[in-house]
Design a protein around this motif. Sequence first.
Motif, PDB file in Angstrom:
ATOM      1  N   MET A 142       0.830  -1.192   0.000  1.00 13.52           N
ATOM      2  CA  MET A 142       0.000   0.000   0.000  1.00 13.52           C
ATOM      3  C   MET A 142       0.876   1.259   0.000  1.00 13.52           C
ATOM      4  O   MET A 142       0.619   2.197  -0.763  1.00 13.52           O
ATOM      5  CB  MET A 142      -0.924   0.007   1.224  1.00 13.52           C
ATOM      6  CG  MET A 142      -1.804   1.244   1.316  1.00 13.52           C
ATOM      7  SD  MET A 142      -3.104   1.108   2.589  1.00 13.52           S
ATOM      8  CE  MET A 142      -2.093   0.929   4.074  1.00 13.52           C
ATOM      9  N   ASP A 143       1.899   1.270   0.829  1.00 11.51           N
ATOM     10  CA  ASP A 143       2.842   2.393   0.834  1.00 11.51           C
ATOM     11  C   ASP A 143       3.490   2.574  -0.528  1.00 11.51           C
ATOM     12  O   ASP A 143       3.616   3.696  -1.031  1.00 11.51           O
ATOM     13  CB  ASP A 143       3.930   2.160   1.890  1.00 11.51           C
ATOM     14  CG  ASP A 143       3.496   2.619   3.270  1.00 11.51           C
ATOM     15  OD1 ASP A 143       2.506   3.370   3.354  1.00 11.51           O
ATOM     16  OD2 ASP A 143       4.145   2.226   4.248  1.00 11.51           O
ATOM     17  N   ASP A 144       3.903   1.479  -1.128  1.00 16.45           N
ATOM     18  CA  ASP A 144       4.596   1.534  -2.417  1.00 16.45           C
ATOM     19  C   ASP A 144       3.683   2.078  -3.510  1.00 16.45           C
ATOM     20  O   ASP A 144       4.089   2.911  -4.324  1.00 16.45           O
ATOM     21  CB  ASP A 144       5.096   0.138  -2.788  1.00 16.45           C
ATOM     22  CG  ASP A 144       5.930   0.139  -4.058  1.00 16.45           C
ATOM     23  OD1 ASP A 144       7.004   0.748  -4.038  1.00 16.45           O
ATOM     24  OD2 ASP A 144       5.496  -0.445  -5.055  1.00 16.45           O
ATOM     25  N   VAL A 145       2.430   1.617  -3.534  1.00 15.31           N
ATOM     26  CA  VAL A 145       1.484   2.043  -4.566  1.00 15.31           C
ATOM     27  C   VAL A 145       1.164   3.534  -4.438  1.00 15.31           C
ATOM     28  O   VAL A 145       1.079   4.250  -5.434  1.00 15.31           O
ATOM     29  CB  VAL A 145       0.193   1.199  -4.484  1.00 15.31           C
ATOM     30  CG1 VAL A 145      -0.912   1.804  -5.330  1.00 15.31           C
ATOM     31  CG2 VAL A 145       0.472  -0.225  -4.927  1.00 15.31           C
ATOM     32  N   VAL A 146       1.019   4.012  -3.202  1.00 16.80           N
ATOM     33  CA  VAL A 146       0.665   5.422  -2.991  1.00 16.80           C
ATOM     34  C   VAL A 146       1.867   6.337  -3.216  1.00 16.80           C
ATOM     35  O   VAL A 146       1.774   7.331  -3.947  1.00 16.80           O
ATOM     36  CB  VAL A 146       0.092   5.629  -1.572  1.00 16.80           C
ATOM     37  CG1 VAL A 146      -0.125   7.125  -1.297  1.00 16.80           C
ATOM     38  CG2 VAL A 146      -1.223   4.881  -1.412  1.00 16.80           C
ATOM     39  N   THR A 147       2.997   5.995  -2.627  1.00 16.27           N
ATOM     40  CA  THR A 147       4.162   6.889  -2.725  1.00 16.27           C
ATOM     41  C   THR A 147       4.759   6.924  -4.126  1.00 16.27           C
ATOM     42  O   THR A 147       5.374   7.920  -4.512  1.00 16.27           O
ATOM     43  CB  THR A 147       5.253   6.452  -1.731  1.00 16.27           C
ATOM     44  OG1 THR A 147       5.609   5.082  -1.975  1.00 16.27           O
ATOM     45  CG2 THR A 147       4.773   6.590  -0.299  1.00 16.27           C
ATOM     46  N   ASN A 148       4.568   5.871  -4.910  1.00 14.13           N
ATOM     47  CA  ASN A 148       5.077   5.855  -6.280  1.00 14.13           C
ATOM     48  C   ASN A 148       4.018   6.265  -7.304  1.00 14.13           C
ATOM     49  O   ASN A 148       4.216   6.100  -8.497  1.00 14.13           O
ATOM     50  CB  ASN A 148       5.629   4.467  -6.624  1.00 14.13           C
ATOM     51  CG  ASN A 148       6.951   4.196  -5.933  1.00 14.13           C
ATOM     52  OD1 ASN A 148       7.960   4.831  -6.211  1.00 14.13           O
ATOM     53  ND2 ASN A 148       6.934   3.251  -5.003  1.00 14.13           N
ATOM     54  N   HIS A 149       2.899   6.794  -6.804  1.00 12.51           N
ATOM     55  CA  HIS A 149       1.873   7.410  -7.660  1.00 12.51           C
ATOM     56  C   HIS A 149       1.324   6.454  -8.722  1.00 12.51           C
ATOM     57  O   HIS A 149       1.262   6.794  -9.902  1.00 12.51           O
ATOM     58  CB  HIS A 149       2.433   8.673  -8.317  1.00 12.51           C
ATOM     59  CG  HIS A 149       3.042   9.634  -7.357  1.00 12.51           C
ATOM     60  ND1 HIS A 149       2.304  10.295  -6.397  1.00 12.51           N
ATOM     61  CD2 HIS A 149       4.338  10.028  -7.187  1.00 12.51           C
ATOM     62  CE1 HIS A 149       3.119  11.066  -5.681  1.00 12.51           C
ATOM     63  NE2 HIS A 149       4.344  10.918  -6.131  1.00 12.51           N
ATOM     64  N   TYR A 150       0.918   5.269  -8.280  1.00 11.12           N
ATOM     65  CA  TYR A 150       0.240   4.353  -9.191  1.00 11.12           C
ATOM     66  C   TYR A 150      -1.139   4.913  -9.535  1.00 11.12           C
ATOM     67  O   TYR A 150      -1.725   5.661  -8.747  1.00 11.12           O
ATOM     68  CB  TYR A 150       0.089   2.979  -8.549  1.00 11.12           C
ATOM     69  CG  TYR A 150       1.342   2.149  -8.534  1.00 11.12           C
ATOM     70  CD1 TYR A 150       1.451   1.017  -9.315  1.00 11.12           C
ATOM     71  CD2 TYR A 150       2.414   2.489  -7.716  1.00 11.12           C
ATOM     72  CE1 TYR A 150       2.598   0.236  -9.295  1.00 11.12           C
ATOM     73  CE2 TYR A 150       3.570   1.719  -7.697  1.00 11.12           C
ATOM     74  CZ  TYR A 150       3.655   0.601  -8.485  1.00 11.12           C
ATOM     75  OH  TYR A 150       4.788  -0.150  -8.464  1.00 11.12           O
ATOM     76  N   PRO A 151      -1.692   4.539 -10.691  1.00 15.50           N
ATOM     77  CA  PRO A 151      -3.039   4.991 -11.044  1.00 15.50           C
ATOM     78  C   PRO A 151      -4.063   4.552 -10.002  1.00 15.50           C
ATOM     79  O   PRO A 151      -3.907   3.523  -9.351  1.00 15.50           O
ATOM     80  CB  PRO A 151      -3.303   4.313 -12.388  1.00 15.50           C
ATOM     81  CG  PRO A 151      -1.942   4.056 -12.951  1.00 15.50           C
ATOM     82  CD  PRO A 151      -1.066   3.757 -11.773  1.00 15.50           C
ATOM     83  N   ALA A 152      -5.139   5.318  -9.869  1.00 15.83           N
ATOM     84  CA  ALA A 152      -6.153   5.059  -8.849  1.00 15.83           C
ATOM     85  C   ALA A 152      -6.801   3.685  -9.002  1.00 15.83           C
ATOM     86  O   ALA A 152      -7.302   3.119  -8.032  1.00 15.83           O
ATOM     87  CB  ALA A 152      -7.213   6.149  -8.888  1.00 15.83           C
TER      88      ALA A 152
END
Length: 288
Positions: free
Chosen positions: A243-253
Amino acid sequence: MKQTSPTPTSAKEKTTFFSASPVMRKVKEIGYHAEAGDNTASYGGILIKTGFFLLMTVVGIIAYLFAQVHWFSHQPMIEGLQVHGFEFSISIPQAMALLAISIVCVITQLLSGFFPELLPVTGTLYSMSQGALISCLIFTVLGGQHLEYLGLLALVITVIVVASMAAMYAKGIIKVDKKFRMILLTLIFSSMGLSLVILICSFIPGVNVFVAAILNNLVVSVFLSIVSIIISTMFLISEFAVMDDVVTNHYPAKFEWNVAFGLAFAILWIYVKILEIIMRIAGSRRGR
């Protein structure tokens, strides 16, 4: 949508990454990043979608309870069934429904892993089917002994476990590093190996009786359940890292669905294993 070229560091991270489900692993491996102007994943969006999957589990629990009261009653019964030391009976239509629900649970879990774009649908169906199976344990197995409150006890313990793991991860007390992943992998493969040995031995005449006696021992069964809870809590912590990785690396919503399903999957697993331990202990006491 574009795909960034992995750096040597990110490539190394991918080779050592391990998560609770193929869905979560796939998010890490794809390596997408949102283009300028795209909506990106957020903690709030992930938590809302996780809450949605858990709410669908509650819907499954209520739907099964409604069916048990209004549709499955006054039907031909199958008597003398046992689970975790509790004897219970179910109607034939109820047994057929549970079989169908179990199949849906397995199929939707597999589809969620191979076709993550279908997660809003498959994740919902999986959560509802899990809720129905949980409802069976609480209102059919435990309900026959008026012990439904044990399901609530398992829920309270699950909330405490999940909240504690989230707090320790947020404060950096627990870190998802290479050592963490190696321990998790070791526990998983050891558990899978033991399960395979037990399965093989169950088909060997003479040996199967000995194995069954060991597995029916309260201390052994509780120990194995505790190991399963440890694995599932480590999975949950691994999901926090994703979850941290997806949010901090700006993955698409859109990847919020992937992360939310992984979190809900881990939480439900923890609940089921905790409920299993409680039932084993309560069932052994009733057998005395």
